[in-house]
Design an enzyme around this catalytic site. Structure first.
Site, mmCIF file in Angstrom:
data_model
loop_
_atom_site.group_PDB
_atom_site.id
_atom_site.type_symbol
_atom_site.label_atom_id
_atom_site.label_comp_id
_atom_site.label_asym_id
_atom_site.label_seq_id
_atom_site.Cartn_x
_atom_site.Cartn_y
_atom_site.Cartn_z
ATOM 1 N N GLU A 139 0.841 -1.193 0.000
ATOM 2 C CA GLU A 139 0.000 0.000 0.000
ATOM 3 C C GLU A 139 0.878 1.245 0.000
ATOM 4 O O GLU A 139 2.081 1.161 0.279
ATOM 5 C CB GLU A 139 -0.906 -0.004 1.237
ATOM 6 C CG GLU A 139 -1.894 -1.156 1.245
ATOM 7 C CD GLU A 139 -2.869 -1.123 2.419
ATOM 8 O OE1 GLU A 139 -3.702 -2.025 2.498
ATOM 9 O OE2 GLU A 139 -2.770 -0.179 3.249
ATOM 10 N N GLY B 274 4.899 -0.621 2.882
ATOM 11 C CA GLY B 274 5.674 -1.415 1.956
ATOM 12 C C GLY B 274 6.347 -2.545 2.703
ATOM 13 O O GLY B 274 5.808 -3.649 2.832
ATOM 14 N N HIS C 40 31.001 -3.422 -22.044
ATOM 15 C CA HIS C 40 30.574 -2.942 -23.362
ATOM 16 C C HIS C 40 30.935 -1.478 -23.591
ATOM 17 O O HIS C 40 30.798 -0.986 -24.716
ATOM 18 C CB HIS C 40 29.054 -3.100 -23.508
ATOM 19 C CG HIS C 40 28.608 -4.470 -23.899
ATOM 20 N ND1 HIS C 40 28.654 -5.546 -23.046
ATOM 21 C CD2 HIS C 40 28.082 -4.935 -25.068
ATOM 22 C CE1 HIS C 40 28.171 -6.614 -23.663
ATOM 23 N NE2 HIS C 40 27.826 -6.279 -24.883
ATOM 24 N N GLU D 161 9.188 -8.053 -3.481
ATOM 25 C CA GLU D 161 9.095 -9.326 -2.753
ATOM 26 C C GLU D 161 9.786 -9.249 -1.388
ATOM 27 O O GLU D 161 10.315 -10.227 -0.878
ATOM 28 C CB GLU D 161 9.678 -10.493 -3.572
ATOM 29 C CG GLU D 161 9.165 -10.618 -4.995
ATOM 30 C CD GLU D 161 7.729 -11.120 -5.064
ATOM 31 O OE1 GLU D 161 6.953 -10.775 -4.170
ATOM 32 O OE2 GLU D 161 7.399 -11.850 -6.015
#
Length: 419
Positions: free
Chosen positions: A165, A169, A376, A401
């Protein structure tokens, strides 16, 4: 190597086909490359290798070619997910009598790792959907299982998990969304935040307060789309996870039948936490797929990119970096699989191991992907190159989660309360 030659052409031209860049991943992942030491099939049974291959093939053919487009155009790829469900990926650890595949938590981890090499964001949503289907299958009665699970397993209907909410959290037990019993319905008021699939999905597994303060006052309701009083906020703009919509889910005098309650009143928090134990393994598995793909992209790039007259692969510094990335990947995979087996077997250390897996793997895999982007150089920061999307998509895995800070609290509590 054909893949390396294709990448070399891209380097010389300054960019290359997104589709071709993505295909490099799968040539290596499916053991057409030379990455035996990080082979994700090591230690698996023949059956597990078979459905792992199915998942890799689906990732290569149905997800990877569209990964960049889904991200850039924020497309929720429902039809692609329904194709995945035809392979049994819509209810992987749901019981077969209601349409599920009936596989183990380890099997599930193997599948999600493979699928995530094709698109982390889409796979992460599929993992959330699977968690919701499992919760209904596990905690629902026969009528509820038969009503919801077949359509969820086929992904003809999609599910969202509603716990977080705006004001609760990490402190989930303080949630305020209320559900007051009135006759044979609960009247639900409140809102949920950051809901994956919100507004586009059909079934909402909602944690709400039917009793007093604290975790024992929380119950679990299944709310169906179209219920009067159910509405949604604006679609959120996110750094990653763009192939799945995220919205607030809002309840205003929303009447939900008592028959849609999972379990008894007051059992909601326990249901939510049991769902999240598996969810933590699932999201860690999605991180593994991104990290595996990123290691291979970094390796192939090092073989063809030249600086100071030599390939990057000749730099001992970068060799060591690549070795560290590979080692972290394999260590992460082993931890996830150990936690998955503990959860499947219901061992007492399962909660701590799931938390360890979520903490360690999401941190380390983000580090792997981020280092692959660094290798990269400037190209890694371009959206023509897949590595930047893996970085963006798995960053949130350290937050959802249960944040990684909360994972530390769970692990420490277990250590300090053991006799």
């Amino acid at each position: 190597m054909a893949a390396a030659r294709a990448l070399a052409r891209g380097v010389r031209l300054g960019s290359y086909s997104i589709g071709r860049s993505r295909s490099l991943i799968f040539n290596s992942v499916q053991k057409r490359g030379i990455a035996a030491c990080i082979d994700p099939s090591i230690g698996l049974t023949d059956e597990q290798k078979e459905f792992q291959k199915v998942a890799f093939d689906f990732a290569a053919n149905e997800m990877a070619p569209h990964m960049a487009e889904w991200d850039q155009k924020e497309i929720f790829p429902v039809e692609a997910m329904r194709k995945a469900a035809q392979l049994g990926f819509g209810g992987i650890y749901v019981n077969p009598d209601v349409g599920g595949s009936g596989l183990s938590r380890l099997d599930t981890s193997i599948i999600f790792e493979a699928l995530s090499t094709g698109c982390v964001s889409t796979t992460a949503y599929i993992s959330i959907h699977n968690m919701c289907a499992w919760m209904i299958d596990t905690f629902g009665n026969n009528e509820q299982r038969e009503k919801f699970c077949p359509d969820l397993c086929s992904m003809q209907k999609l599910a969202s998990y509603c716990l977080t909410e705006p004001g609760s959290g990490s402190d989930a037990a303080s949630l305020l969304t209320s559900a007051n019993l009135k006759g044979d319905h609960y009247i639900v008021n409140g809102s949920k935040a950051f809901i994956s699939g919100g507004g586009d999905t059909d079934v909402y597994v909602v944690m709400c307060r039917t009793g007093g303060k604290g975790s024992k006052g929380i119950s679990c309701l299944v709310v169906e789309k179209g219920t009067p009083g159910l509405s949604f906020g604006k679609k959120e703009k996110k750094v990653g996870w763009n192939s799945q919509p995220t919205r607030a889910v809002i309840f205003e005098d929303c009447a939900v039948p008592v028959t849609n309650r999972l379990g008894a009143e007051g059992e909601g928090f326990n249901i939510a936490m049991k769902g999240l134990n598996g969810g933590r393994i699932n999201i860690a598995s999605c991180s593994l797929g991104a990290a595996h793909a990123s290691v291979l992209l970094a390796r192939d790039y090092m073989c063809v990119r030249k600086q100071f007259g030599e390939p990057l692969a000749n730099s001992q510094f970068l060799q060591f970096r690549l070795a560290e990335m590979a080692t972290k990947l394999v260590a992460s995979r082993l931890l996830v699989r150990q936690a998955a087996e503990a959860l499947q077997e219901g061992r007492p250390e399962a909660v701590s191991l799931c938390s360890m897996a979520k903490l360690f793997v999401t941190d380390e895999c983000f580090s792997i992907c981020n280092q692959a982007l660094q290798i990269h150089g400037g190209y890694g920061y371009l959206k023509d190159y897949a590595v930047q999307q893996y970085v963006r998509d798995i960053r949130v895995h350290q937050i959802l989660e249960g944040t990684n800070e909360v994972m530390r609290m769970i692990i420490a509590r277990s250590l300090l309360t053991e006799s």
